[in-house]
Design a protein around this motif. Structure first.
Motif, PDB file in Angstrom:
ATOM      1  N   ALA A  22       1.662  26.885 -11.366  1.00 38.51           N
ATOM      2  CA  ALA A  22       2.294  26.587  -9.756  1.00 38.51           C
ATOM      3  C   ALA A  22       1.369  27.115  -8.584  1.00 38.51           C
ATOM      4  N   LEU A  23       1.321  28.488  -9.537  1.00 33.25           N
ATOM      5  CA  LEU A  23       0.267  29.283  -8.623  1.00 33.25           C
ATOM      6  C   LEU A  23      -0.783  28.317  -7.593  1.00 33.25           C
ATOM      7  N   ARG A  24      -1.797  27.277  -8.557  1.00 37.77           N
ATOM      8  CA  ARG A  24      -3.346  26.296  -7.735  1.00 37.77           C
ATOM      9  C   ARG A  24      -2.196  25.687  -6.892  1.00 37.77           C
ATOM     10  N   LEU A  25      -1.215  25.364  -7.023  1.00 38.99           N
ATOM     11  CA  LEU A  25      -0.768  24.218  -6.414  1.00 38.99           C
ATOM     12  C   LEU A  25      -0.720  24.860  -4.355  1.00 38.99           C
ATOM     13  N   LYS A  26      -1.262  24.356  -3.922  1.00 37.02           N
ATOM     14  CA  LYS A  26      -1.326  24.992  -2.162  1.00 37.02           C
ATOM     15  C   LYS A  26      -1.142  23.616  -1.147  1.00 37.02           C
ATOM     16  N   PRO A  27      -0.795  24.207   0.065  1.00 32.98           N
ATOM     17  CA  PRO A  27      -0.474  22.629   0.474  1.00 32.98           C
ATOM     18  C   PRO A  27      -2.048  22.726   1.281  1.00 32.98           C
ATOM     19  N   PRO A  28      -2.296  21.638   2.032  1.00 32.26           N
ATOM     20  CA  PRO A  28      -3.325  21.332   2.095  1.00 32.26           C
ATOM     21  C   PRO A  28      -4.045  22.179   3.169  1.00 32.26           C
ATOM     22  N   SER A  29      -5.528  21.365   3.185  1.00 33.09           N
ATOM     23  CA  SER A  29      -6.266  22.867   4.420  1.00 33.09           C
ATOM     24  C   SER A  29      -5.250  22.713   5.243  1.00 33.09           C
ATOM     25  N   GLU A  30      -5.267  21.398   6.501  1.00 30.98           N
ATOM     26  CA  GLU A  30      -4.169  20.663   8.087  1.00 30.98           C
ATOM     27  C   GLU A  30      -2.860  20.716   7.612  1.00 30.98           C
ATOM     28  N   MET A  31      -2.202  20.080   7.902  1.00 32.31           N
ATOM     29  CA  MET A  31      -0.551  18.786   7.912  1.00 32.31           C
ATOM     30  C   MET A  31      -1.271  17.704   8.097  1.00 32.31           C
ATOM     31  N   PRO A  32      -0.867  17.297   7.057  1.00 35.91           N
ATOM     32  CA  PRO A  32      -1.329  15.871   6.157  1.00 35.91           C
ATOM     33  C   PRO A  32      -0.865  14.538   8.010  1.00 35.91           C
ATOM     34  N   THR A  33      -2.084  14.297   8.607  1.00 34.03           N
ATOM     35  CA  THR A  33      -1.498  12.942   9.790  1.00 34.03           C
ATOM     36  C   THR A  33      -2.237  11.789   9.538  1.00 34.03           C
ATOM     37  N   GLY A  34      -2.025  11.547   8.122  1.00 34.08           N
ATOM     38  CA  GLY A  34      -2.866   9.891   7.537  1.00 34.08           C
ATOM     39  C   GLY A  34      -3.755   9.929   8.152  1.00 34.08           C
ATOM     40  N   GLU A  35      -4.807  10.751   8.959  1.00 28.80           N
ATOM     41  CA  GLU A  35      -6.332  10.062   9.314  1.00 28.80           C
ATOM     42  C   GLU A  35      -7.107  10.260   7.945  1.00 28.80           C
ATOM     43  N   VAL A  36      -7.942   9.474   7.748  1.00 24.57           N
ATOM     44  CA  VAL A  36      -8.107   9.476   6.066  1.00 24.57           C
ATOM     45  C   VAL A  36      -9.748  10.086   6.274  1.00 24.57           C
ATOM     46  N   GLY A  84       3.235   6.612   5.164  1.00 23.50           N
ATOM     47  CA  GLY A  84       1.885   5.993   3.782  1.00 23.50           C
ATOM     48  C   GLY A  84       2.080   5.500   3.024  1.00 23.50           C
ATOM     49  N   LEU A  85       3.662   5.725   2.161  1.00 20.91           N
ATOM     50  CA  LEU A  85       3.979   4.311   1.604  1.00 20.91           C
ATOM     51  C   LEU A  85       3.894   3.208   2.160  1.00 20.91           C
ATOM     52  N   ALA A  86       4.187   2.799   2.937  1.00 19.87           N
ATOM     53  CA  ALA A  86       3.729   1.909   3.629  1.00 19.87           C
ATOM     54  C   ALA A  86       2.014   0.888   3.490  1.00 19.87           C
ATOM     55  N   ARG A  87       1.207   2.493   4.353  1.00 18.41           N
ATOM     56  CA  ARG A  87       0.419   1.732   3.866  1.00 18.41           C
ATOM     57  C   ARG A  87      -0.650   1.749   2.639  1.00 18.41           C
ATOM     58  N   VAL A  88      -0.040   2.423   1.615  1.00 22.13           N
ATOM     59  CA  VAL A  88      -0.473   1.558   0.443  1.00 22.13           C
ATOM     60  C   VAL A  88       0.150   0.690  -0.409  1.00 22.13           C
ATOM     61  N   HIS A  89       1.407   0.536  -0.018  1.00 19.44           N
ATOM     62  CA  HIS A  89       1.680  -0.888  -0.269  1.00 19.44           C
ATOM     63  C   HIS A  89       1.138  -2.420   0.301  1.00 19.44           C
ATOM     64  N   PHE A  90       1.087  -2.317   1.350  1.00 26.09           N
ATOM     65  CA  PHE A  90       0.067  -3.348   2.513  1.00 26.09           C
ATOM     66  C   PHE A  90      -1.103  -2.893   1.389  1.00 26.09           C
ATOM     67  N   TYR A  91      -2.387  -2.164   1.648  1.00 25.24           N
ATOM     68  CA  TYR A  91      -3.325  -2.318   0.776  1.00 25.24           C
ATOM     69  C   TYR A  91      -3.886  -2.796  -0.506  1.00 25.24           C
ATOM     70  N   SER A  92      -2.629  -2.572  -1.530  1.00 25.55           N
ATOM     71  CA  SER A  92      -2.523  -2.891  -2.826  1.00 25.55           C
ATOM     72  C   SER A  92      -2.698  -4.170  -3.085  1.00 25.55           C
ATOM     73  N   ASP A  93      -1.522  -4.119  -2.124  1.00 21.94           N
ATOM     74  CA  ASP A  93      -1.155  -6.052  -2.320  1.00 21.94           C
ATOM     75  C   ASP A  93      -2.021  -6.737  -1.434  1.00 21.94           C
ATOM     76  N   TRP A  94      -3.306  -6.262  -0.715  1.00 21.91           N
ATOM     77  CA  TRP A  94      -4.247  -6.985  -0.174  1.00 21.91           C
ATOM     78  C   TRP A  94      -5.052  -7.247  -1.815  1.00 21.91           C
ATOM     79  N   ILE A  95      -5.178  -5.986  -1.923  1.00 20.73           N
ATOM     80  CA  ILE A  95      -6.497  -5.766  -3.538  1.00 20.73           C
ATOM     81  C   ILE A  95      -6.341  -6.867  -4.352  1.00 20.73           C
ATOM     82  N   LEU A  96      -4.781  -6.751  -4.479  1.00 20.85           N
ATOM     83  CA  LEU A  96      -4.466  -7.796  -5.200  1.00 20.85           C
ATOM     84  C   LEU A  96      -4.750  -9.227  -5.490  1.00 20.85           C
ATOM     85  N   LEU A  97      -3.963  -9.630  -4.218  1.00 22.73           N
ATOM     86  CA  LEU A  97      -4.569 -10.761  -4.253  1.00 22.73           C
ATOM     87  C   LEU A  97      -6.209 -11.428  -3.718  1.00 22.73           C
TER      88      LEU A  97
END
Length: 762
Positions: A25-39, A279-292
């Motif tokens: 648990a001590l090894r788990l840290k938040p990301p270096s900056e607040m995640p905003t979806g900028e990949v 994030g859930l919406a983006r993953v859902h969209f792109y994973s659907d697109w990949i399978l199709l």
């Protein structure tokens, strides 16, 4: 590859049974900056380091067993690909001798180390006897011995280069995704997302990544999509680690969302949840697109690739002809090339609202995010969750549902039940007003200020730039401003009160506006939460609109002519109108006369659907009586589904409870009659919201909402009693797994609501 003849051993493993998690648990840290979806923005994530540490710790234990190497183990699934978490299943494939494997498994079980293990049914073909979707566990699997590694590489090559197997995997993945979506289709999926199995979660993400690998020849230009999946792999695995370290499962439960938001660095909980939903919406969209994309023939892919867009309208034209995720993806890639004038947006939105536009095309415009170009004001709603059990969808998804409902009911008015006749009276212009209102009614949600007022101002500004007439703009603006008025009057106030009718008439109603508002109210409820729209609400809304149309002067004329002896017309006007839908006028008249002859009596009546209604009447009301009645019903073992609570002139207490009970009527009545009033222990329940929804100098109306739990009504009544509130009337309603209890009480002091919420809210 197949499960052993003994199947998976033990139950789901957790490291809590055998390891101290504090170091991990001590090894788990938040990301270096607040995640905003900028990949493309480099963030330092710790999720992979945590998974690697957990894997090494568990392997130290396993490798100490003398049979480990001999069993020739291969790490599968999340363990093999480096996504192990504290509550992950430990999946293993063994290639060693049967007795060696069994001895190892028994030893591990005796030490409390539970695993899920498999052995190949056919050592030369690991796909024999295995579901095609389970073969994906071999992707990125890790062998523990050179011999096992050689066999693994051979089988990976044999299985994943087999085009027939790969096609079967794609087909079965779609089936699995649909089944998973059906199973997890609930309000909770938005309020408390399932990070692993929910739409756009880690399961969808993993499937997208493995298909990108297996069909790499079709995804040579999918660099951005790979980045999106990898970004959210780190994000969601970080979430999963945090939840597991704190003793939770893969559900992002509401009580922990605030702490997680702070841990990630968000100032507002709502912004954190917005990023999760995006994030859930983006993953859902792109994973659907990949399978199709992996499934379609090369010729079809080239046909779609050759389509050229000369103007913005061509984007909409494609989605109307082909609303598939593949076409949506192409629109996403192309829509930023164009500018969108007010006239262009007006034409495209008008086309979108045409009755001929299919439901699938409407959804495609939203899911492709072309809607953000046509109506830029909607962008801030993406991923915005309204955290209560009533609003089922994110705010942008609710607008989509509202637009869909307008088109559905325009095509099939009968779906509105009692309101069908009014829907049939609407003209093309009315449906056009409803369509534009559906897009703008909640468009200002999440902003400071009254969203209805802001929405009205935006309607006037935008529709003027679109070139609509002032008369049309006025009607859309009026409906957006007042879109909640009829719902509030029908379901949160007394629809029989002349004051309620007067308040509606003061809004500037005319017959056309009232009909549109009535239909809109039904559409908005269905678009907010389909389970909240039912026959009871349809009838109640129908009654109220009839009363407003009649100016509030026609009040159950038939019953007025046949009043029970000693009872005035005020009794009728004070009754909850739902009773007149449950029982006939004749039945109610007979029942009331009988109850007046036996003051302080219980009775059980069955309605037309054979449901049990428990009635209590007592001439003299007194403080705490409702609490005593609910306590008795609760103590009798019956559960209350609905309740209509009255204190009426000349009649007194006149309360109705729709109940479920295993007892026969006579036994229950005897028990209730003989039972002494005594407080019962309050069950441990929690409400999701407690709101003051109406406040006048003469009366407060308080709403209790929550997931259905036995004892909710008892708890609410007991709390109100403890705070000294006098309950004038109440209505209790249950739909699906949700409840809403409305209490009309005397006005209270300014600290009352704070005290009421203490200890009751989750």
């Amino acid at each position: 590859m197949a499960r052993s003849s003994q199947g998976f051993s033990g139950s789901r493993h957790t490291f809590l049974e055998s390891f101290t998690l504090s170091e991990a648990a001590l090894r788990l840290k938040p990301p270096s900056e607040m995640p905003t979806g900028e990949v493309d923005e480099p963030l330092a994530w710790s999720a992979s380091d945590v998974s690697q540490f957990l894997s090494q710790e568990i392997l130290k234990k396993f490798r100490a067993h003398p049979q480990w190497q001999k069993a020739q183990p291969i790490l599968l699934g999340s363990w093999g690909r480096g996504d192990l978490s504290a509550k992950s299943d430990l999946d293993l494939l063994f290639l060693g001798p049967h007795e060696t494997v069994m001895q190892l498994v028994r030893d591990l079980q005796n030490e409390g180390l539970r695993i899920r293990y498999r052995v190949p049914e056919n050592p030369k073909d690991w796909s024999a006897g295995v579901l095609s979707t389970d073969l994906l566990a071999l992707w990125q699997a890790q062998a523990e011995t050179p011999e096992a590694n050689a066999s693994l590489l051979e089988q990976q090559q044999k299985i994943f280069s087999n085009s027939k197997i790969k096609r079967k995997i794609l087909k079965d993945l779609w089936k699995e995704r649909k089944e998973r979506a059906r199973r997890l289709d609930s309000i909770q999926s938005f309020l408390e997302p399932q990070i692993k199995f929910g739409a756009g979660g880690l399961r969808d993400l993993f499937q997208g990544q493995v298909i990108l690998h297996l069909f790499s020849e079709k995804f040579q230009d999918a660099g951005y999509e790979r980045k999106v999946l990898e970004y959210y792999r780190h994000f969601f695995m970080t979430l999963r680690h945090w939840l597991h370290f704190h003793g939770f499962s893969d559900v992002l439960i509401a009580s922990e969302q605030f702490e997680l938001a702070r841990w990630f660095g968000f100032d507002k909980h709502s912004e954190f949840m917005r990023q999760i939903q995006r994030g859930l919406a983006r993953v859902h969209f792109y994973s659907d697109w990949i399978l199709l994309q992996a499934q379609i023939p090369e010729s079809q892919a080239k046909t779609l690739e050759k389509i050229k867009f000369k103007k913005p309208e061509d984007l909409l034209k494609l989605l109307q002809k082909n609303p598939s995720v593949l076409a949506q993806y192409k629109v996403r890639l192309s829509m930023n090339r164009f500018s969108y004038s007010s006239q262009t947006r007006a034409r495209m939105l008008s086309q979108l609202f045409q009755k001929s536009t299919s439901d699938e095309s409407l959804q495609a415009v939203f899911r492709s995010r072309l809607i953000d170009k046509l109506c830029p004001r909607i962008s801030h709603l993406v991923g915005l969750v309204q955290h209560d059990q009533y609003h089922r969808f994110t705010a942008d998804a609710h607008l989509l549902q509202a637009c869909r409902e307008v088109k559905r009911v325009e095509k099939s008015p009968q779906t509105l039940g009692a309101l069908k006749a009014w829907a049939l009276k609407l003209k093309n212009e009315d449906w056009k007003i409803l369509a534009w209102s559906s897009l703008y009614h909640d468009i200002a949600k999440g902003l400071s200020g009254d969203h209805s007022e802001i929405g009205e101002s935006w309607v006037r500004k935008d529709l003027k730039s679109f070139g609509f007439s002032k008369a049309f703009i006025d009607e859309v603006a009026w409906l957006v401003r007042n879109h909640l008025a009829l719902s509030t009057a029908a379901f949160r106030k007394n629809p029989q009160s002349p004051r309620t009718w007067e308040e509606l008439q003061e809004l500037g109603l005319n017959e056309r506006r009232l009909l549109r508002l009535a239909i809109w109210t039904a559409l908005d409820i269905r678009a907010t939460n389909p389970e909240a729209w039912n026959e009871w609400k349809a009838r109640l809304l129908h009654q109220l609109v009839e009363k407003v149309l009649a100016g509030g002067t026609q009040t159950y004329l038939e019953l007025k002519k046949k009043l029970p002896r000693g009872v005035s017309k005020e009794w009728i006007e004070g009754l909850d109108p739902h009773l007149f839908e449950i029982f006939s006028v004749k039945k109610l008249k007979e029942e009331l006369q009988s109850s007046l002859d036996q003051d302080g009596s219980w009775a059980i009546l069955k309605d037309s659907q054979k449901r049990n209604w428990l009635r209590y009447q007592q001439k003299e009301d007194r403080s705490g009586l409702l609490s005593e009645l609910v306590e008795k019903i609760y103590a009798s073992g019956a559960s209350i589904q609905h309740a209509l609570i009255h204190t009426l002139p000349q009649v007194g207490v006149y309360d109705w409870f729709q109940i479920q009970t295993a007892k026969d009527s006579q036994s229950l009545l005897k028990r209730l009659t003989q039972m002494k009033a005594a407080p019962v222990p309050l069950p441990a329940v929690q409400f999701l919201s407690i709101d003051l929804i109406s406040e006048t100098p003469h009366e407060w109306v308080i709403s209790f909402r929550g997931v259905d739990q036995k004892g909710l009504l008892l708890t609410a009544v007991s709390k109100l009693k403890a705070l000294g509130a006098e309950i004038r009337s109440a209505r209790v309603h249950t739909w699906g797994r949700q409840i809403e209890d409305l209490f009309h009480i005397d006005p209270q002091n300014e600290n009352f609501m704070q005290k009421l919420r203490e200890g009751l809210l989750s």
